[in-house]
Design an enzyme around this catalytic site. Sequence first.
Site, PDB file in Angstrom:
ATOM      1  N   ARG A 231       1.011  -1.187  -0.065  1.00  0.00           N
ATOM      2  CA  ARG A 231       0.120   0.353   0.291  1.00  0.00           C
ATOM      3  C   ARG A 231       0.574   1.193  -0.325  1.00  0.00           C
ATOM      4  O   ARG A 231       1.909   1.197   0.589  1.00  0.00           O
ATOM      5  CB  ARG A 231      -1.006  -0.021   1.102  1.00  0.00           C
ATOM      6  N   LYS A 256      -1.767  -2.006   8.265  1.00  0.00           N
ATOM      7  CA  LYS A 256      -3.335  -2.277   8.566  1.00  0.00           C
ATOM      8  C   LYS A 256      -3.614  -3.184   9.537  1.00  0.00           C
ATOM      9  O   LYS A 256      -2.983  -4.566   8.888  1.00  0.00           O
ATOM     10  CB  LYS A 256      -4.111  -2.172   6.997  1.00  0.00           C
ATOM     11  N   HIS A 320      -2.902   1.741  -5.740  1.00  0.00           N
ATOM     12  CA  HIS A 320      -3.724   0.532  -5.257  1.00  0.00           C
ATOM     13  C   HIS A 320      -3.276  -0.312  -6.633  1.00  0.00           C
ATOM     14  O   HIS A 320      -2.989  -1.844  -6.318  1.00  0.00           O
ATOM     15  CB  HIS A 320      -5.186   1.076  -5.025  1.00  0.00           C
ATOM     16  N   ARG A 323      -0.194  -2.995  -6.453  1.00  0.00           N
ATOM     17  CA  ARG A 323      -0.342  -3.973  -5.342  1.00  0.00           C
ATOM     18  C   ARG A 323      -1.237  -4.840  -5.919  1.00  0.00           C
ATOM     19  O   ARG A 323      -1.018  -6.243  -5.411  1.00  0.00           O
ATOM     20  CB  ARG A 323      -1.180  -3.484  -4.416  1.00  0.00           C
ATOM     21  N   HIS A 346      -3.651  -9.479   4.259  1.00  0.00           N
ATOM     22  CA  HIS A 346      -5.251  -9.738   4.629  1.00  0.00           C
ATOM     23  C   HIS A 346      -5.423 -10.493   5.818  1.00  0.00           C
ATOM     24  O   HIS A 346      -4.124 -11.955   6.342  1.00  0.00           O
ATOM     25  CB  HIS A 346      -5.437 -10.548   3.092  1.00  0.00           C
ATOM     26  N   TYR A 355      -8.992 -12.106  -6.220  1.00  0.00           N
ATOM     27  CA  TYR A 355      -7.972 -12.228  -7.223  1.00  0.00           C
ATOM     28  C   TYR A 355      -7.985 -12.769  -8.404  1.00  0.00           C
ATOM     29  O   TYR A 355      -7.925 -13.564  -9.223  1.00  0.00           O
ATOM     30  CB  TYR A 355      -6.895 -11.857  -6.845  1.00  0.00           C
TER      31      TYR A 355
END
Length: 374
Positions: A231, A256, A320, A323, A346, A355
């Site tokens: 990110r 995050k 983004h 990424r 994640h 994805y």
Amino acid sequence: MKKIILNTAKHRNKNVLAIRFKYDDEIKEHLKKLENVLWSQTLKCFYIELSLKNLRIIFSYLKNTNWTVDYSQLHSFIEKSKIEEKRNSHLIDEIPTEYQIELQKFEKWLFQKRLSENTVNTYVDVTATYIKYALLKKVDLFSTKIVEAFCYDYIYKPSKSISYQNQFISGIKKFFEYKGYAYDQIHIERPKKEKKLPIILSTDEIKSIFNTITNLKHKALLSLLYSAGLRIGEAINLEITDIDSKRMLIHIKQAKGKKDRYTLLSSAFVKILREYYIAYKPKKYLFEGQKGGKYSNTSAQKVLKNALFRADIRKKATLHSLRHSFATHLLEKGTDIRYIQELLGHSSPKTTMIYTHVTETSLKKIKNPFDDLF
């Protein structure tokens, strides 16, 4: 006849209204009497903060002179400002001092909750806008009805995104909590998030982007984002010591969800990084601004925007997207999705599963029934 040209300019990273004219003592002395109009040695002209209000002030101030005022370069700005002004007609112009102090205390409270800087800024901003709305309506701030009215007037009618609406609701709930109202006292319905697929750049498009970049710092930054799947906030927070070239890993700290993780350090990127380090000699952060400190998010966005333009890529890609592209290309090469989840940081595999909907390899395996007709 004396002529004054008004247009927009950048001064110390801020948009300003530039007031230009051939050197003339009379015009110079006249402008110096106007409050908030300043001289810029860099721009070689007078300037004032860019706003429709200030533009009107300048016009009003100059209308009694016999000088010509050319504002032809401002037509686009004027039209956009009028639209925004209409949208904001339900807000007061200035927040009273007592509420400004309250917002400052709210900001400190959010930081004490260990929320990220971006989240704190967003929550304070949406709360400030909400206060402007409630004060104009002369109603109780802590009312579900006024929150719903704000959502309709300021978010739904101007067609602002569902994401913005959810940010607003989160920010207001935090403000209510700060003021002593429990969550269960606030009945605000959240709209369902739009299920949009990420924008993916092909490997050829990625190559085209890097081929257009001549600035070593810009190339290193975008290369890092793609090669490590970072990110932008993670990239600009990286310190020099976070790069482990012996283990070929990058240490991402407190990203995050307040989590640490490791991600890949590309050997091809290491070559670019070494050239960059020798040329720029960053002191603490891997990427630093011209005056030191962290490199700015806005500057990084401009780098990609310019690269996309020069590479003639029309996709609405963002930082983004690099990424997203990293994750998708790994999946297409057969990388286990659990490893991709770890690399991206994640919390849930469900987030990474998106994805699988955009990989070329999986879609190409499907035979189109239309092909059987011919």
